[in-house]
Enzyme design. Sequence first.
Site, PDB file in Angstrom:
ATOM      1  N   ASP A 198       0.833  -1.204   0.000  1.00  0.00           N
ATOM      2  CA  ASP A 198       0.000   0.000   0.000  1.00  0.00           C
ATOM      3  C   ASP A 198       0.870   1.258   0.000  1.00  0.00           C
ATOM      4  OD1 ASP A 198      -2.274  -1.518   0.011  1.00  0.00           O
ATOM      5  OD2 ASP A 198      -2.778  -1.155   2.123  1.00  0.00           O
ATOM      6  N   GLU A 227      -2.433  -2.322  -9.191  1.00  0.00           N
ATOM      7  CA  GLU A 227      -1.247  -1.507  -9.478  1.00  0.00           C
ATOM      8  C   GLU A 227      -1.328  -0.836 -10.843  1.00  0.00           C
ATOM      9  OE1 GLU A 227      -0.165  -5.756 -10.798  1.00  0.00           O
ATOM     10  OE2 GLU A 227      -1.558  -4.726  -9.443  1.00  0.00           O
TER      11      GLU A 227
END
Length: 206
Positions: free
Chosen positions: A69, A95
Amino acid sequence: TALMRSEIHQRARAVLDPLTGLLNREALSDRFEELAEQAAQSDEYVALIACDLDNFKAINDEYGHDRGDAVLKEAAYAMRRDLRSFELIYRMGGEEFLLVLPGADLADGEQLAERVREVVAQERPGGLHVTASMGVAAARGADVEFGPLFKRADRALYLAKNGGRNRVVALNGGPDSPAADLPGWQTTTNNPTGSASTSSIASSRA
């Protein structure tokens, strides 16, 4: 009033990714429709950059999701910081990110993608060496349609990932063209060690 403030807050939450603070894919449709209308009227270009952080699953597996994260947040911040106010970036999920560049042709998009690729590597998001692959496509005027343009950018991203990652591929023409699979028909920039980059515009046109 408190009710109005709450409504504004709820609307903002609906279009913002809670982790990175970027616009999310829900916000993309209306904005791109506006850009397409403007491009058709002004005969201007719009470029898309499909971006994917390389080997992100391995980062999560090795360092944990909290570190993952942090990588996402810091990479997103670095990319957003490098854009001008009218250039937009969306988190598409995981992502994957999408940069929308009004007024940018393919060469402009490729140049910006290369700069963003370098920024991500230099930023070391999450304190790790992280690289990104980028796929670029552009269209002009009445040809600015999200579906075909995104498909071409996504195809270019696939070529960048398949070609070794940490590179930029810019693709002209149809995304399903057999010529798109030929190395000489793609724009590839890969310079992770400071060696000379090579670039040649990709096209499926005769």
